[in-house]
Enzyme design. Sequence first.
Site, short mmCIF file in Angstrom:
data_model
loop_
_atom_site.label_atom_id
_atom_site.label_comp_id
_atom_site.label_asym_id
_atom_site.label_seq_id
_atom_site.Cartn_x
_atom_site.Cartn_y
_atom_site.Cartn_z
CE1 TYR A 33 51.81 -53.66 -105.37
CE2 TYR A 33 53.14 -55.37 -106.54
CZ TYR A 33 52.76 -54.53 -105.40
OH TYR A 33 53.50 -54.87 -104.37
NE ARG A 52 46.57 -59.79 -104.76
CZ ARG A 52 47.71 -60.47 -104.67
NH1 ARG A 52 47.76 -61.22 -103.31
NH2 ARG A 52 48.45 -60.56 -105.35
NE ARG A 100 50.22 -32.97 -104.82
CZ ARG A 100 50.04 -32.46 -103.62
NH1 ARG A 100 49.38 -31.28 -103.65
NH2 ARG A 100 50.29 -33.30 -102.42
CE LYS A 147 50.46 -57.53 -105.46
NZ LYS A 147 51.63 -57.83 -104.69
CD GLU A 179 51.52 -58.69 -95.41
OE1 GLU A 179 51.21 -59.64 -96.28
OE2 GLU A 179 50.98 -57.59 -95.59
CG LEU A 204 48.24 -58.73 -100.60
CD1 LEU A 204 47.69 -57.59 -101.06
CD2 LEU A 204 49.49 -58.85 -101.64
N1 PMP Z 1 52.16 -59.55 -98.76
C1 PMP Z 1 52.83 -58.69 -99.26
C2 PMP Z 1 52.87 -57.47 -98.46
C3 PMP Z 1 53.29 -58.76 -100.65
O1 PMP Z 1 53.74 -57.74 -101.19
C4 PMP Z 1 52.93 -59.84 -101.30
C5 PMP Z 1 53.52 -60.12 -102.80
N2 PMP Z 1 53.29 -58.96 -103.52
C6 PMP Z 1 52.39 -61.06 -100.79
C7 PMP Z 1 52.06 -60.98 -99.53
C8 PMP Z 1 52.24 -62.35 -101.38
O2 PMP Z 1 51.14 -62.44 -102.33
P1 PMP Z 1 51.12 -63.20 -103.59
O3 PMP Z 1 51.16 -64.65 -103.09
O4 PMP Z 1 49.58 -62.99 -104.25
O5 PMP Z 1 52.19 -62.84 -104.55
#
Ligand code: PMP
Length: 284
Positions: A33, A52, A100, A147, A179, A204
């Site tokens: 997503y 991305r 499945r 993601k 993070e 991410l």
């Molecule tokens: N890390 C994680 C685990 C996230 O889910 C997100 C946002 N979805 C981010 C960092 C931040 O990414 P972005 O700045 O692209 O929204």
Amino acid sequence: MSRTVYVNGEYVAEEDAKVSVFDRGFLFADGIYEVSSVLDGKLIDNPGHMARLERSLNELKMARPCSNDELLAIQKELIKRNNVTEGVVYMQVTRGAADRDFNFPKDATPSLVMFTQEKNILANPAADKGISIVTLPDIRWQRRDIKTVQLLASSLAKQTAKEMGVDDAWLVEDGMITEGTSNNAFIVTEDGTIITRGLSNSILHGITRKAVLKVANELGLTLVERSFTPEEAYDAVEAFSTSASSFVMPIIKIDDHILGNGVPGPVSQKLRAAYIAEAKANAE
Ligand code: PMP
């Protein structure tokens, strides 16, 4: 009021939107997503999110549902149909519906779902006051650079944070902050150095992270991309997180440690303002 959402080629009222019970996003979290924010009805940092999305698709050998131009057209149509001036557009691609089986289906058509959410991003009281967070173990899988929609570990951490009476959590692996649950983590040291973890499969690759680093560079601030410990975060004078839906979010408390004066610090505030100005100037 009912929103109009997009499901596999159709714009429908949200209560009429349906996907198959065999959709692999539902059965295997076999989906990816992106979330792009909207200010003044325009998309922020959208090319980065598109790039991305493409990378996530490639890493998972998932077929594209349509071209980037078509994705952009749907994003814009949803913003228009739902009169969104401020908020986000969510887009999700899954490998599609098939009986499945752990192995990838040979002939599944990727499924594409998009919807909007209205949200106050600029006038956000949390950003004025700063938020409190806790540190929790990072129990997620090892490809956090993709993601995917498998967000249960992040959801559990966010829920734990809420039950502890705070706003969010930063995740810890091997003694280092990876993070935030849905954002990238930054600290600012006494001498004004901004520190954030370097890019790898452990986090991410945030689109907002990248844009904020660019802005910080333009402002002549000192940046270091390296891992840091919770103890370094406790000793920091400022901390903040970045994400598409919160931009730069100042953090004033980590576990039991109040940072600086317990209010958003000058570096966080400056970066938030500069990021917003740049994002608005480049919105499409
Ligand atoms: N890390 C994680 C685990 C996230 O889910 C997100 C946002 N979805 C981010 C960092 C931040 O990414 P972005 O700045 O692209 O929204």
